[in-house]
Motif scaffolding. Structure first.
Motif, PDB file in Angstrom:
ATOM      1  N   LEU A  26      -2.512  -5.867 -13.363  1.00  0.00           N
ATOM      2  CA  LEU A  26      -3.755  -5.117 -13.556  1.00  0.00           C
ATOM      3  C   LEU A  26      -4.197  -4.338 -12.323  1.00  0.00           C
ATOM      4  O   LEU A  26      -4.977  -3.392 -12.451  1.00  0.00           O
ATOM      5  CB  LEU A  26      -4.878  -6.075 -13.975  1.00  0.00           C
ATOM      6  N   PHE A  27      -3.713  -4.736 -11.150  1.00  0.00           N
ATOM      7  CA  PHE A  27      -4.108  -4.071  -9.907  1.00  0.00           C
ATOM      8  C   PHE A  27      -2.879  -3.833  -9.030  1.00  0.00           C
ATOM      9  O   PHE A  27      -1.960  -4.644  -9.019  1.00  0.00           O
ATOM     10  CB  PHE A  27      -5.107  -4.921  -9.104  1.00  0.00           C
ATOM     11  N   GLU A  28      -2.903  -2.716  -8.314  1.00  0.00           N
ATOM     12  CA  GLU A  28      -1.907  -2.489  -7.273  1.00  0.00           C
ATOM     13  C   GLU A  28      -2.373  -3.198  -6.011  1.00  0.00           C
ATOM     14  O   GLU A  28      -3.568  -3.320  -5.758  1.00  0.00           O
ATOM     15  CB  GLU A  28      -1.745  -0.987  -6.992  1.00  0.00           C
ATOM     16  N   PHE A  29      -1.414  -3.655  -5.225  1.00  0.00           N
ATOM     17  CA  PHE A  29      -1.758  -4.322  -3.973  1.00  0.00           C
ATOM     18  C   PHE A  29      -0.997  -3.654  -2.836  1.00  0.00           C
ATOM     19  O   PHE A  29       0.177  -3.332  -3.001  1.00  0.00           O
ATOM     20  CB  PHE A  29      -1.392  -5.811  -4.050  1.00  0.00           C
ATOM     21  N   PRO A  30      -1.629  -3.349  -1.706  1.00  0.00           N
ATOM     22  CA  PRO A  30      -2.971  -3.790  -1.293  1.00  0.00           C
ATOM     23  C   PRO A  30      -4.099  -2.809  -1.625  1.00  0.00           C
ATOM     24  O   PRO A  30      -5.242  -3.051  -1.269  1.00  0.00           O
ATOM     25  CB  PRO A  30      -2.823  -3.927   0.218  1.00  0.00           C
ATOM     26  N   SER A  31      -3.794  -1.699  -2.320  1.00  0.00           N
ATOM     27  CA  SER A  31      -4.819  -0.670  -2.552  1.00  0.00           C
ATOM     28  C   SER A  31      -5.918  -1.144  -3.513  1.00  0.00           C
ATOM     29  O   SER A  31      -7.024  -0.603  -3.508  1.00  0.00           O
ATOM     30  CB  SER A  31      -4.172   0.594  -3.114  1.00  0.00           C
ATOM     31  N   LEU A  32      -5.604  -2.133  -4.376  1.00  0.00           N
ATOM     32  CA  LEU A  32      -6.517  -2.641  -5.402  1.00  0.00           C
ATOM     33  C   LEU A  32      -6.923  -1.571  -6.409  1.00  0.00           C
ATOM     34  O   LEU A  32      -7.966  -1.678  -7.057  1.00  0.00           O
ATOM     35  CB  LEU A  32      -7.761  -3.287  -4.778  1.00  0.00           C
ATOM     36  N   THR A  33      -6.106  -0.544  -6.559  1.00  0.00           N
ATOM     37  CA  THR A  33      -6.349   0.454  -7.603  1.00  0.00           C
ATOM     38  C   THR A  33      -5.923  -0.117  -8.951  1.00  0.00           C
ATOM     39  O   THR A  33      -5.077  -1.013  -9.034  1.00  0.00           O
ATOM     40  CB  THR A  33      -5.576   1.749  -7.318  1.00  0.00           C
TER      41      THR A  33
END
Length: 201
Positions: free
Chosen positions: A90-97
């Motif tokens: 559900l999220f990209e890491f580390p951007s948290l997009t």
């Protein structure tokens, strides 16, 4: 009180088959009131597959929601939504997009908030998954539909009212309003592995 089970699969119909098996086994044992809790599910056991976070994963999530809504599962828990874990789709890491599957969850939440499930045709064997909901007090409706196949297709829809907006998740778009994919006579043009939320007024 409950029976929990896991499945990691890129096939929505496999979820249906496993859910039916669990329910039949429980009922046969006299556990007809025992909840079937699908407490770990995701696209694949291979947590590094790109499909976990792209439009294929989004279409899989949407298809799974529709299949589970129609079936015998009482509760389901996606594994997982912790941003720094490889299984998080559900999220990209580390951007948290946000990823595209995140917006499949958001689309299903639109239906959930409306509150009342509406019957839809069962086209799951054609890799076409749909579910719908309404709120009669607010005169709102919505349809979630996923094309979980490698082929484009045109689908003739039938619903009362007019489409207020069509939000698209596919290879090129991430929950983007593109009303031109739905014609005036309600034919929806669907790309491969795509998800659509149609809000109806």
């Amino acid at each position: 009180d409950f029976f929990s089970w896991h499945l990691y699969s890129d096939q929505p119909l496999e979820i249906v088959a496993h859910a039916d098996y669990v329910r039949k086994k429980l009922d046969a044992a006299g556990l007809t009131q025992t909840e079937s809790i699908f407490d770990e599910w995701n696209y694949s056991l291979n947590s590094r597959q790109p499909q976990l976070r792209n439009n294929v994963g989004a279409a899989m999530c949407a298809a799974a929601f529709c299949a589970m809504q129609r079936g015998s599962i009482d509760k389901a828990m996606y594994y997982d939504a912790t941003p720094n874990r490889t299984y998080c789709g559900l999220f990209e890491f580390p951007s948290l997009t946000y990823t595209k599957p995140f917006f499949a969850f958001k689309a299903y939440n639109d239906l959930y908030k409306l509150g009342e499930c509406v019957e839809t045709p069962n086209l799951q064997n054609e890799n076409l998954f749909m579910c719908a909901a309404t709120n009669t007090q607010k005169d709102q409706k919505a349809l979630l539909i996923a094309n979980y196949s490698t082929k484009s297709r045109n689908v003739k829809l039938e619903f009362e009212g007019e489409a207020e907006s069509v939000l698209v998740i596919d290879r090129d778009y991430i929950f983007t309003e593109i009303n031109t994919v739905l014609s005036e006579n309600k034919v929806l043009s669907m790309t491969p592995f795509s998800t659509y939320l149609i809000r109806i007024k």
